[in-house]
Design a protein around this motif. Structure first.
Motif, mmCIF file in Angstrom:
data_model
loop_
_atom_site.group_PDB
_atom_site.id
_atom_site.type_symbol
_atom_site.label_atom_id
_atom_site.label_comp_id
_atom_site.label_asym_id
_atom_site.label_seq_id
_atom_site.Cartn_x
_atom_site.Cartn_y
_atom_site.Cartn_z
ATOM 1 N N VAL A 68 0.822 -1.221 0.000
ATOM 2 C CA VAL A 68 0.000 0.000 0.000
ATOM 3 C C VAL A 68 0.852 1.265 0.000
ATOM 4 C CG1 VAL A 68 -1.990 -1.104 1.073
ATOM 5 C CG2 VAL A 68 -0.193 -0.137 2.527
ATOM 6 N N SER A 69 2.086 1.197 0.451
ATOM 7 C CA SER A 69 2.937 2.384 0.522
ATOM 8 C C SER A 69 3.786 2.495 -0.741
ATOM 9 C CB SER A 69 3.839 2.324 1.763
ATOM 10 O OG SER A 69 3.064 2.333 2.939
ATOM 11 N N ILE A 70 3.167 3.035 -1.779
ATOM 12 C CA ILE A 70 3.858 3.206 -3.053
ATOM 13 C C ILE A 70 4.261 4.663 -3.142
ATOM 14 C CG2 ILE A 70 3.686 2.907 -5.544
ATOM 15 C CD1 ILE A 70 1.284 0.982 -4.893
ATOM 16 N N LYS A 71 5.541 4.947 -3.059
ATOM 17 C CA LYS A 71 6.017 6.309 -2.895
ATOM 18 C C LYS A 71 6.149 7.050 -4.218
ATOM 19 C CE LYS A 71 8.677 5.227 1.287
ATOM 20 N NZ LYS A 71 9.996 5.276 1.929
ATOM 21 N N HIS A 72 6.261 8.354 -4.077
ATOM 22 C CA HIS A 72 6.479 9.227 -5.228
ATOM 23 C C HIS A 72 7.754 8.806 -5.970
ATOM 24 C CE1 HIS A 72 6.841 13.004 -7.504
ATOM 25 N NE2 HIS A 72 8.106 13.008 -7.148
ATOM 26 N N GLY A 73 7.656 8.705 -7.279
ATOM 27 C CA GLY A 73 8.809 8.359 -8.107
ATOM 28 C C GLY A 73 8.916 6.881 -8.442
ATOM 29 N N GLU A 74 8.171 6.020 -7.729
ATOM 30 C CA GLU A 74 8.251 4.597 -8.034
ATOM 31 C C GLU A 74 7.494 4.297 -9.328
ATOM 32 O OE1 GLU A 74 7.035 2.320 -4.661
ATOM 33 O OE2 GLU A 74 8.951 2.622 -3.643
ATOM 34 N N ARG A 75 7.953 3.273 -10.044
ATOM 35 C CA ARG A 75 7.421 2.970 -11.373
ATOM 36 C C ARG A 75 6.913 1.540 -11.458
ATOM 37 N NH1 ARG A 75 8.794 6.638 -15.294
ATOM 38 N NH2 ARG A 75 10.154 8.337 -14.603
ATOM 39 N N LEU A 76 6.008 1.312 -12.411
ATOM 40 C CA LEU A 76 5.493 -0.025 -12.661
ATOM 41 C C LEU A 76 5.499 -0.304 -14.162
ATOM 42 C CD1 LEU A 76 2.369 0.458 -13.817
ATOM 43 C CD2 LEU A 76 1.918 0.855 -11.413
ATOM 44 N N THR A 77 5.441 -1.577 -14.501
ATOM 45 C CA THR A 77 5.445 -2.031 -15.892
ATOM 46 C C THR A 77 4.253 -2.948 -16.121
ATOM 47 O OG1 THR A 77 7.868 -1.903 -16.018
ATOM 48 C CG2 THR A 77 6.752 -3.279 -17.652
ATOM 49 N N LYS B 58 -0.462 10.200 -7.454
ATOM 50 C CA LYS B 58 -1.311 9.728 -8.540
ATOM 51 C C LYS B 58 -0.459 9.021 -9.587
ATOM 52 C CE LYS B 58 -4.762 13.393 -7.997
ATOM 53 N NZ LYS B 58 -5.488 14.508 -8.664
ATOM 54 N N TRP B 59 -1.051 8.008 -10.221
ATOM 55 C CA TRP B 59 -0.349 7.303 -11.280
ATOM 56 C C TRP B 59 -0.398 8.114 -12.566
ATOM 57 C CZ3 TRP B 59 2.854 3.757 -9.973
ATOM 58 C CH2 TRP B 59 2.599 2.929 -8.871
ATOM 59 N N SER B 60 0.729 8.191 -13.238
ATOM 60 C CA SER B 60 0.801 8.914 -14.508
ATOM 61 C C SER B 60 1.462 8.025 -15.563
ATOM 62 C CB SER B 60 1.619 10.198 -14.343
ATOM 63 O OG SER B 60 1.730 10.894 -15.562
ATOM 64 N N PRO B 61 0.721 7.703 -16.660
ATOM 65 C CA PRO B 61 -0.679 8.063 -16.928
ATOM 66 C C PRO B 61 -1.630 7.322 -15.997
ATOM 67 C CG PRO B 61 0.122 6.550 -18.596
ATOM 68 C CD PRO B 61 1.316 6.897 -17.766
ATOM 69 N N SER B 62 -2.847 7.875 -15.866
ATOM 70 C CA SER B 62 -3.788 7.337 -14.889
ATOM 71 C C SER B 62 -4.535 6.109 -15.407
ATOM 72 C CB SER B 62 -4.799 8.424 -14.502
ATOM 73 O OG SER B 62 -5.504 8.898 -15.647
ATOM 74 N N HIS B 63 -4.641 5.945 -16.725
ATOM 75 C CA HIS B 63 -5.419 4.828 -17.263
ATOM 76 C C HIS B 63 -4.527 3.614 -17.514
ATOM 77 C CE1 HIS B 63 -3.730 6.811 -20.813
ATOM 78 N NE2 HIS B 63 -3.879 5.666 -21.449
ATOM 79 N N LYS B 64 -5.101 2.445 -17.300
ATOM 80 C CA LYS B 64 -4.390 1.196 -17.542
ATOM 81 C C LYS B 64 -4.529 0.787 -19.009
ATOM 82 C CE LYS B 64 -5.090 -0.918 -12.993
ATOM 83 N NZ LYS B 64 -5.719 -2.072 -12.298
ATOM 84 N N PRO B 65 -3.589 -0.012 -19.481
ATOM 85 C CA PRO B 65 -3.745 -0.569 -20.830
ATOM 86 C C PRO B 65 -4.695 -1.764 -20.804
ATOM 87 C CG PRO B 65 -1.741 -1.376 -19.860
ATOM 88 C CD PRO B 65 -2.331 -0.429 -18.853
#
Length: 217
Positions: free
Chosen positions: A154-163, A184-191
């Motif tokens: 739950v603790s996903i910090k600023h600057g962390e990335r996902l693939t 907030k996630w950028s971009p906000s929409h999922k593929p």
């Protein structure tokens, strides 16, 4: 009854202050010096002594609100912007990237020599767990590689990335990844992972029966 002599001065009253070495309303002789003072939180607008000069005071100062003698308080994980230390001057507080101000208060104000108002604070922003991707998976990029996002993260910090990745026989339509930016996630929409369609290849070799019959001469 006091007799008035030429050159004497009448000790004046000081609004929101007093004369520290004399009595207001009393006549004093020429060349007499008196020292005015101000109430708490106020200062003299002219710090020179008052001297009786042949019936006239050299100055009659006023008591005005004091300036702050130090900058506004520091803010952990943030910074302050201010231009003056004078009475009524304001300091604006900002948080560093990845943090947000707690509450609605963004300012502190210099009042009578002190910074007033509740000093704000900054709390760290966290992005929500991205959940799941149908027919695919979401991976968190770490220093030691990539791993699946689990529900307990739950603790996903600023600057962390996902693939984003799709299962075999599915292709990705949309962004390949996202970053946590100020909560907030950028971009906000999922593929989306859609079923891949293999292209129809042109035949290079044809069976003997599919070939056109040879012309007979």
């Amino acid at each position: 009854m006091h007799l008035f002599f030429p050159g004497q001065c009448l000790v004046p009253g000081i609004e929101k202050g007093s004369i520290t070495n004399g009595i207001e309303g009393v006549w004093v002789d020429d060349s007499t010096t008196v020292l005015p003072g101000c109430d708490n939180g106020l200062v003299l607008n002219d710090s020179r002594p008052m001297r009786c000069n042949n019936g006239t005071w050299t100055i009659i100062p006023r008591c005005v609100p004091a300036a702050c003698n130090s900058p506004p308080p520091l803010l952990e994980n943030g910074h302050r912007v201010f231009f003056r230390l004078s009475h009524n001057a304001r300091a604006r507080y900002y948080c560093m990237a990845g943090y947000e101000l707690v509450g609605d208060n963004k300012y502190m104000t210099c009042k009578n020599g002190k910074w007033t108002g509740n000093r704000p604070s900054c709390k760290e922003d966290h992005c929500d767990n991205p959940g799941t991707l149908k027919n695919g998976k979401i991976l968190k990029n770490g220093s030691n590689g990539k791993f699946d996002f689990h529900p307990y993260i739950v603790s996903i910090k600023h600057g962390e990335r996902l693939t984003y990745e799709c299962k075999r026989n599915y292709k990705l339509v949309g962004p390949r990844g996202a970053a946590c930016v100020n909560g907030k996630w950028s971009p906000s929409h999922k593929p989306k992972c859609v079923e891949a369609r293999h292209p129809v290849f042109r035949k290079i070799f044809y069976p003997h029966q599919e070939r056109a019959p040879a012309r007979m001469y």
